[in-house]
Design an enzyme around this catalytic site. Structure first.
Site, PDB file in Angstrom:
ATOM      1  N   ASP A  36       3.765  13.042 -18.740  1.00 36.95           N
ATOM      2  CA  ASP A  36       5.019  11.405 -19.003  1.00 36.95           C
ATOM      3  C   ASP A  36       5.086  11.807 -20.317  1.00 36.95           C
ATOM      4  O   ASP A  36       4.392  12.735 -21.132  1.00 36.95           O
ATOM      5  CB  ASP A  36       4.391  10.052 -19.717  1.00 36.95           C
ATOM      6  CG  ASP A  36       4.990   9.293 -18.639  1.00 36.95           C
ATOM      7  OD1 ASP A  36       5.451   8.376 -17.960  1.00 36.95           O
ATOM      8  OD2 ASP A  36       6.620   9.315 -19.791  1.00 36.95           O
ATOM      9  N   ASP A  62       8.456  16.280 -21.228  1.00 38.36           N
ATOM     10  CA  ASP A  62       9.445  15.665 -20.903  1.00 38.36           C
ATOM     11  C   ASP A  62      10.029  16.949 -19.550  1.00 38.36           C
ATOM     12  O   ASP A  62       9.802  17.959 -19.761  1.00 38.36           O
ATOM     13  CB  ASP A  62      10.577  16.421 -21.985  1.00 38.36           C
ATOM     14  CG  ASP A  62      11.865  15.335 -21.498  1.00 38.36           C
ATOM     15  OD1 ASP A  62      11.921  15.458 -19.756  1.00 38.36           O
ATOM     16  OD2 ASP A  62      13.045  15.173 -22.539  1.00 38.36           O
ATOM     17  N   TYR A 155      23.279   7.852 -10.217  1.00 38.50           N
ATOM     18  CA  TYR A 155      21.307   7.885  -9.762  1.00 38.50           C
ATOM     19  C   TYR A 155      21.820   8.027  -7.703  1.00 38.50           C
ATOM     20  O   TYR A 155      20.363   8.952  -8.070  1.00 38.50           O
ATOM     21  CB  TYR A 155      21.181   6.518  -9.797  1.00 38.50           C
ATOM     22  CG  TYR A 155      19.503   6.284  -9.459  1.00 38.50           C
ATOM     23  CD1 TYR A 155      18.486   6.738 -10.868  1.00 38.50           C
ATOM     24  CD2 TYR A 155      19.120   5.236  -9.167  1.00 38.50           C
ATOM     25  CE1 TYR A 155      17.371   6.390 -10.104  1.00 38.50           C
ATOM     26  CE2 TYR A 155      18.050   4.763  -7.658  1.00 38.50           C
ATOM     27  CZ  TYR A 155      17.085   5.279  -8.534  1.00 38.50           C
ATOM     28  OH  TYR A 155      16.057   5.418  -8.447  1.00 38.50           O
ATOM     29  N   LYS A 159      19.076  11.311  -6.688  1.00 36.03           N
ATOM     30  CA  LYS A 159      18.310  10.141  -5.678  1.00 36.03           C
ATOM     31  C   LYS A 159      18.529  10.924  -4.737  1.00 36.03           C
ATOM     32  O   LYS A 159      17.442  11.475  -3.400  1.00 36.03           O
ATOM     33  CB  LYS A 159      18.219   8.913  -5.065  1.00 36.03           C
ATOM     34  CG  LYS A 159      17.647   9.079  -6.547  1.00 36.03           C
ATOM     35  CD  LYS A 159      16.026   9.686  -6.918  1.00 36.03           C
ATOM     36  CE  LYS A 159      15.512   8.390  -8.110  1.00 36.03           C
ATOM     37  NZ  LYS A 159      13.487   8.864  -8.361  1.00 36.03           N
ATOM     38  N   THR A 190       9.106  -3.582 -11.753  1.00 41.51           N
ATOM     39  CA  THR A 190       8.476  -2.479 -13.031  1.00 41.51           C
ATOM     40  C   THR A 190       9.046  -2.208 -14.012  1.00 41.51           C
ATOM     41  O   THR A 190      10.135  -3.303 -14.313  1.00 41.51           O
ATOM     42  CB  THR A 190       8.741  -0.851 -12.318  1.00 41.51           C
ATOM     43  OG1 THR A 190       9.652  -0.451 -12.138  1.00 41.51           O
ATOM     44  CG2 THR A 190       8.126  -0.484 -11.038  1.00 41.51           C
TER      45      THR A 190
HETATM   46  N1  LIG Z   1      11.459   0.387  -9.740  1.00 43.57           N
HETATM   47  C1  LIG Z   1      12.446   0.475  -8.463  1.00 43.57           C
HETATM   48  O1  LIG Z   1      12.774  -0.163  -8.487  1.00 43.57           O
HETATM   49  C2  LIG Z   1      12.432   1.879  -8.434  1.00 43.57           C
HETATM   50  C3  LIG Z   1      12.745   2.084  -6.817  1.00 43.57           C
HETATM   51  C4  LIG Z   1      12.978   3.227  -6.420  1.00 43.57           C
HETATM   52  C5  LIG Z   1      13.144   4.850  -7.057  1.00 43.57           C
HETATM   53  N2  LIG Z   1      12.551   4.490  -8.739  1.00 43.57           N
HETATM   54  C6  LIG Z   1      12.451   5.933  -8.779  1.00 43.57           C
HETATM   55  O2  LIG Z   1      10.572   5.656  -8.924  1.00 43.57           O
HETATM   56  C7  LIG Z   1      10.117   6.545 -10.300  1.00 43.57           C
HETATM   57  C8  LIG Z   1       9.455   5.314 -11.174  1.00 43.57           C
HETATM   58  O3  LIG Z   1      10.190   4.519 -11.826  1.00 43.57           O
HETATM   59  P1  LIG Z   1       9.749   2.834 -11.644  1.00 43.57           P
HETATM   60  O4  LIG Z   1      10.488   2.053 -11.762  1.00 43.57           O
HETATM   61  O5  LIG Z   1       8.388   3.181 -11.901  1.00 43.57           O
HETATM   62  O6  LIG Z   1      10.135   3.714 -14.203  1.00 43.57           O
HETATM   63  P2  LIG Z   1       9.406   2.964 -15.087  1.00 43.57           P
HETATM   64  O7  LIG Z   1       9.857   2.989 -16.156  1.00 43.57           O
HETATM   65  O8  LIG Z   1       8.841   1.835 -15.034  1.00 43.57           O
HETATM   66  O9  LIG Z   1       8.408   4.452 -15.422  1.00 43.57           O
HETATM   67  C9  LIG Z   1       9.239   5.750 -15.469  1.00 43.57           C
HETATM   68  C10 LIG Z   1       8.370   6.845 -15.800  1.00 43.57           C
HETATM   69  O10 LIG Z   1       8.896   8.153 -15.877  1.00 43.57           O
HETATM   70  C11 LIG Z   1       8.489   8.130 -16.972  1.00 43.57           C
HETATM   71  N3  LIG Z   1       9.966   9.084 -17.569  1.00 43.57           N
HETATM   72  C12 LIG Z   1      11.198   9.254 -17.998  1.00 43.57           C
HETATM   73  N4  LIG Z   1      11.551  10.157 -17.820  1.00 43.57           N
HETATM   74  C13 LIG Z   1      10.402  11.533 -18.015  1.00 43.57           C
HETATM   75  C14 LIG Z   1      10.921  12.794 -18.540  1.00 43.57           C
HETATM   76  N5  LIG Z   1      12.197  13.333 -18.435  1.00 43.57           N
HETATM   77  N6  LIG Z   1       9.573  13.198 -18.807  1.00 43.57           N
HETATM   78  C15 LIG Z   1       8.909  12.920 -17.858  1.00 43.57           C
HETATM   79  N7  LIG Z   1       8.270  11.371 -17.822  1.00 43.57           N
HETATM   80  C16 LIG Z   1       9.484  10.758 -17.952  1.00 43.57           C
HETATM   81  C17 LIG Z   1       8.190   6.846 -18.109  1.00 43.57           C
HETATM   82  O11 LIG Z   1       8.172   7.442 -19.867  1.00 43.57           O
HETATM   83  C18 LIG Z   1       8.009   6.484 -17.385  1.00 43.57           C
HETATM   84  O12 LIG Z   1       6.796   5.978 -17.685  1.00 43.57           O
HETATM   85  C19 LIG Z   1      11.925   6.806 -10.667  1.00 43.57           C
HETATM   86  O13 LIG Z   1      12.273   8.152 -10.192  1.00 43.57           O
HETATM   87  C20 LIG Z   1      12.474   5.775 -10.186  1.00 43.57           C
HETATM   88  O14 LIG Z   1      13.972   6.103  -9.767  1.00 43.57           O
HETATM   89  C21 LIG Z   1      12.269   2.926  -8.251  1.00 43.57           C
END
Ligand SMILES: NC(=O)c1ccc[n+]([C@@H]2O[C@H](COP(=O)([O-])OP(=O)(O)OC[C@H]3O[C@@H](n4cnc5c(N)ncnc54)[C@H](O)[C@@H]3O)[C@@H](O)[C@H]2O)c1
Length: 251
Positions: A36, A62, A155, A159, A190
């Site tokens: 992360d 990153d 976004y 995706k 989240t």
């Molecule tokens: N929460 C939702 O409703 C939802 C829905 C569909 C898809 N998603 C996808 O699920 C995945 C996780 O999302 P989440 O809701 O758990 O978000 P979140 O923000 O809770 O967690 C995302 C994590 O990714 C890390 N991160 C972000 N950019 C980064 C980078 N460049 N390098 C390394 N780490 C990085 C962040 O620090 C964080 O810890 C994402 O890809 C998001 O697009 C989320």
């Protein structure tokens, strides 16, 4: 679905879906690389996981930095002699609003993480799996990877591209025993969604109403699907995009 002894590389492990995946894999006995860009939350997660420290490697990376991704995958694979599973969760929401008003720098920053970052992860994970002719990868896409999502063109485009990468890698590596699948989550409770779409009660109500089940999913519900797809239980599943979305994409 026991992952005992399997080596599992998880991106975005410090929060939300990635954290739930990391906790579930740890409970299943996996050896973990937790990646992360958030050093503080990553350290807190590692500390909260019980057991042998040798079984959990953390790397502040990153994913938009290909060199850093490659180094972290190499270090993990070298430590254990192999990479069995990768679950790519890291992602951001990025700019929202109508496309004509979208800041181009913000668009590029989103693509650098959600698309380029996914490409970097897949490239270096597949480099190791390809050499051993086995492995399983799960990419976290989105319901917005299957259908349009209002006011989030960048976004949604990223995706959809993750779905394209998943399907093509599934075809290209199938004969080498490497499976590549994706999950398309609906709205999941989240920090990402709480800080954005669900920051207001109206926003939360709007997103909940987009799901036939009229609620958000939990990170654990995504982790359940990810562990299934990653495991040998899904041995004939590749190139699939599993909607875990409370029925959103079935409207
Ligand atoms: N929460 C939702 O409703 C939802 C829905 C569909 C898809 N998603 C996808 O699920 C995945 C996780 O999302 P989440 O809701 O758990 O978000 P979140 O923000 O809770 O967690 C995302 C994590 O990714 C890390 N991160 C972000 N950019 C980064 C980078 N460049 N390098 C390394 N780490 C990085 C962040 O620090 C964080 O810890 C994402 O890809 C998001 O697009 C989320």
């Amino acid at each position: 679905m026991n992952l005992s002894g399997k080596t599992v590389y998880v991106t975005g492990a410090a929060s939300g879906i990635g954290e739930a995946v990391a906790r579930r894999c740890h409970a299943e006995g996996a050896r973990l690389a937790l990646v992360d860009r958030d050093a503080e939350r990553l350290a807190a997660l590692a500390q909260s996981l019980s057991g042998d420290a040798k079984h959990v490697m953390t790397r502040v990376v990153d994913i938009s930095d290909e060199t850093a991704v490659a180094a972290s995958v190499d270090a993990f694979a070298e430590q254990h002699g192999r990479l069995d599973i990768a679950i790519n969760c890291a992602g951001i929401l990025g700019p929202t609003g109508p496309l004509h008003a979208t800041d181009t720098a913000a668009y590029r920053a989103l693509m650098a993480v959600n698309l380029d970052g996914m490409f970097h992860c897949l490239k270096h994970q597949l480099r190791h799996m390809h050499a051993r002719e086995q492995g399983s990868i799960v990419n976290i896409a989105s319901a917005a990877g299957l259908v349009g999502f209002p006011s989030a063109a960048a976004y949604t485009a990223a995706k959809h591209a993750v779905v394209g990468l998943t399907r093509t890698c599934a075809i290209d590596y199938a004969e080498q025993g490497i499976r590549v699948n994706a999950i398309a989550p609906g709205g999941i409770d989240t920090p990402l969604i709480r800080a954005t779409t669900c920051a207001t009660p109206e926003g939360q109500q709007m997103i909940e109403s987009m799901h036939p089940m009229k609620r958000l999913g939990t990170p654990q519900e995504i982790a359940n699907a990810a562990v299934f797809l990653a495991s040998d239980e899904a041995s004939f599943v590749t190139g699939s995009v599993m909607a875990v979305d409370g029925g959103w994409t079935s409207w």
